[in-house]
Scaffold this active site. Structure first.
Site, mmCIF file in Angstrom:
data_model
loop_
_atom_site.group_PDB
_atom_site.id
_atom_site.type_symbol
_atom_site.label_atom_id
_atom_site.label_comp_id
_atom_site.label_asym_id
_atom_site.label_seq_id
_atom_site.Cartn_x
_atom_site.Cartn_y
_atom_site.Cartn_z
ATOM 1 C CG ASP A 345 36.662 41.921 33.082
ATOM 2 O OD1 ASP A 345 36.811 42.651 32.090
ATOM 3 O OD2 ASP A 345 37.453 41.912 34.054
ATOM 4 C CD GLU A 381 37.698 41.392 28.276
ATOM 5 O OE1 GLU A 381 37.909 42.503 27.777
ATOM 6 O OE2 GLU A 381 37.726 41.202 29.512
#
Length: 696
Positions: A345, A381
């Site tokens: 993330d 990401e």
């Protein structure tokens, strides 16, 4: 309670609570603490029975050994030291702390003002000091023996070019699924019914939203909501208790073993960029109380936090002991749970140094050289909200990346936006401009049309605007630009023409995903038309909004998706590591890629520059440079038509071959059949033809 000395000195490694058969070694990092304590609790967790001061310190690791402390023992930590926020220190011995290396937690914090190191409501805010004991409101850490008998099961070790990713929330996937029991957790994922469903669909990797222990944000709890997605980690070694029916680690290990036996990998979405302790006005639960100045990146005034993540704080990955924690966590999940891959993330945060984002940052170097992590998939990401935070295509091999350019380009092409033909051509051939460098393969582009963050596929074709009112933020949260379409009616409708157009748009986007170079990722539920009622930020919706609605499964869409995945698996031209650049092949002198007009002539510059053009035709072969032994099929001809009716002239097949139509989104049930020299399209459609030898 008077602190007592630990019975034995113990060792400085490994960090955390480690049971050795006779007792447990405790080791805790803190660079700036003046004292460290282990607090033991009664079986019911209510009474602190012993508080042991760790008297030994090697460097910045405090440690001690407690004979007779066995798995199941409940414990917590306390750290003493200066409470000086203006100097970056927030020690408060009155606050019970989670061990950063705890392997299991009993639950979640019960929100109370005693959880804060300062007195909430005081005029001096976080410069004040709170002396209440937070233990009654804190979960307990649990001493664990994480051993598990894996038997003969082995990780599938699926190559990226063979991978079909399925992003899912563990509870949302299983809560309403027939045959999954108990609902909503690891054991439901391990059920025969769920595994049969995934294998039948053709999934090779399940990517789970965060399962690391996380907190329910206080502002959500106060509104009667909860942290559903889990992007507020507080324990990087412990599975969140809500996913374990009896609290045991073996439930998640069993689920992984079952999926591996079925040939399905398990990837985890992990959050190492921030923690759930928020900014200077947040609670003291773990890292802040153990060594705030070491664990977090602080602003120049030391009191405030750098907030590159939008959550209030940013982990200080450049500190060697924080880096060690992250690497230890990753290795632990691979070695103890046999996890096959990680999606990081806001991964740009992990590569940001004082000079900005650096693909050669210490974290990337550490991950790339690690002998354990070299065996698993690493997916970034590639953005955050910090300076220079958008870094799609900039990550080093072997990292793959979520490609939002693919998502937006595909959505805009099928919505009918002007000038999107060149963009679609770029995306279906692997986004070479972003990824074809430094020896990176085409599979480095993780192609997605939807993900947990945003509209579902059904909502992308049903809503122009987000509808996040249930989140309690005035509908201001979530993406504002979704490149979506509602076909004239916002939300549900009974109009058969609108429904037909929406269904066709979903099939066209799914077909585009499965016919593109790169690694496809499917959001769980998109294969059968799952809707969130227009909510494009269901992070706090642990209810019917966030859970998959299996009862409303569109069986026709599911069957078409299953067919698309099977077609992709059957045709290696769609699953290449090498990029297609229209280069001639040594084996036959034929270019690996042609772009055709509908009249059968090759595309010219004027065609690409025509903003009204909404038709792309590509003839693909195995890429130039592919060894002869790997050239297992002749050619595919792909048509993507977002416009009106058209007549397509197919390229002349070589002698002894003909074109066979296998995929037609406008006629999803049509069986494969030889194609005529020209094919008529009555409107938007995606088609795939295979160059085959006629049957004898």
């Amino acid at each position: 309670m008077t602190p007592i000395q630990a019975p034995a000195s113990g060792k400085a490694a490994p960090l955390g609570a480690t049971f050795d058969g006779d007792g447990t070694n405790f080791a805790v990092f803190s660079q700036h603490a003046t004292a460290m304590y282990v607090c033991l609790f009664s079986e019911d967790g209510k009474t602190e029975t012993r508080r042991i001061r760790l008297m030994e310190r090697d460097g910045d690791v405090w440690h001690g050994y407690l004979p007779g402390v066995r798995p199941g023992q409940l414990y917590g930590l306390r750290a003493d030291g200066p409470y000086a926020p203006e100097a970056g220190h927030r020690f408060n011995v009155h606050k019970l702390l989670i061990d950063p290396y705890a392997k299991r937690l009993t639950g979640h914090p019960d929100w109370h003002d005693a959880l804060y190191g300062f007195t909430r409501g005081h005029e001096d805010e976080d410069l004040s000091f709170d002396t209440r004991d937070s233990a009654p409101y804190m979960p307990r850490c649990v001493v664990e023996d994480p051993s598990f008998s894996w038997g003969e099961t082995r990780p599938p070790d699926t190559a990226m070019e063979e991978t079909m990713v399925y992003e899912a929330h563990l509870k949302g996937l299983t809560q309403n699924f027939h045959g999954a029991s108990p609902k909503g957790g690891a054991l439901a994922l391990a059920s025969d019914a769920m595994i049969d469903y995934l294998t039948d669909l053709g999934i090779t990797a399940v990517e789970l939203l965060p399962v690391h222990a996380f907190i329910n944000d206080r502002f959500l709890v106060d509104k009667g909501l909860t942290n559903y997605w889990g992007y507020q980690s507080i324990g990087f070694f412990a599975p969140d208790p809500r996913y374990l029916s009896d609290g045991g680690l073996k439930e998640l290990q069993h689920a992984v073993a079952r999926l591996h036996a079925a040939g399905i990998e398990v990837w985890l979405d992990v959050v190492y960029n921030h923690t759930g302790e928020a900014d200077q006005l947040g609670p003291t639960l773990c890292f802040r109380g153990l060594d705030n100045a070491a664990y977090y990146r602080l602003a120049e005034d030391k009191r405030h936090y750098i907030n590159d993540t939008g959550t209030g704080n940013t982990i200080n990955i450049e500190h060697p002991m924080v880096m060690r924690m992250v690497m230890d966590s990753l290795r632990y999940w691979v070695e103890t749970f046999h996890i096959d891959g990680f999606r990081f993330d806001l991964c740009a945060t992990l590569g940001r140094t004082a000079q900005g984002f650096d693909p050669g940052a210490a974290f990337f170097d550490a991950a790339r050289q690690d002998p354990v992590l070299s065996r698993v998939k690493l997916v970034a990401e590639p953005w955050d909200i910090g300076p220079g935070g958008y870094q799609v295509g900039a990550f080093p091999a072997p990292f793959s990346e979520w490609n939002d350019k693919y998502r937006d380009g595909v959505r805009r092409f099928w919505r009918g936006d002007a000038g999107m033909t060149p963009e679609l051509a770029t995306r279906i051939t692997g986004s070479a401009q972003q990824f074809d460098h430094s020896g990176r393969p085409a599979t480095a582009s993780v192609n997605l049309i939807t993900a947990h963050d945003g509209f579902t596929l059904a909502d992308t074709v049903s809503y122009l605007e987000r509808h996040n009112e249930k989140n309690g933020e005035g509908n201001r949260d979530g993406h504002g630009e979704n490149y979506s379409d509602n076909f004239g009616v916002e939300g549900p409708t009974d109009d058969p023409d609108i429904l037909a157009a929406r269904h066709l748009r979903q099939r066209n986007m799914l077909a585009t995903l499965m016919l593109s170079q790169g690694t496809p990722m499917l959001l769980a539920g998109d294969e059968f038309g799952n809707s969130q009622g227009g909510n494009n930020n269901a992070y706090c919706q642990d209810n019917e909004t966030g859970w998959l609605d299996w009862a409303r499964c569109d069986a026709d869409l599911h069957a078409f998706t299953r067919r698309l995945i099977a077609f992709r698996k059957a045709h290696p031209i769609l699953r290449q590591k090498r990029f297609l650049h229209a280069h001639e092949r040594v084996t036959d002198g034929i270019p690996d890629l042609f772009w055709w007009r509908e009249d059968g002539t090759e595309m010219q510059d004027a065609d690409w520059e025509n903003a009204d053009r909404a038709l792309v035709c590509a003839e693909m072969r195995m890429a130039s440079g592919t060894p002869a032994y790997a050239q297992r099929e002749e050619a595919l001809y792909l048509v993507f038509n977002a416009g009106g009716s058209a007549t397509i002239t197919l390229p002349d097949p070589p002698e002894g071959f003909h074109w066979v139509r296998h995929i037609d989104s406008a006629h999803p049930d049509a069986e494969p059949a030889p194609a005529d020299a020209t094919v008529t399209l009555n409107g938007p459609a995606t088609l795939a033809f295979v160059l085959e030898e006629p049957p004898i």
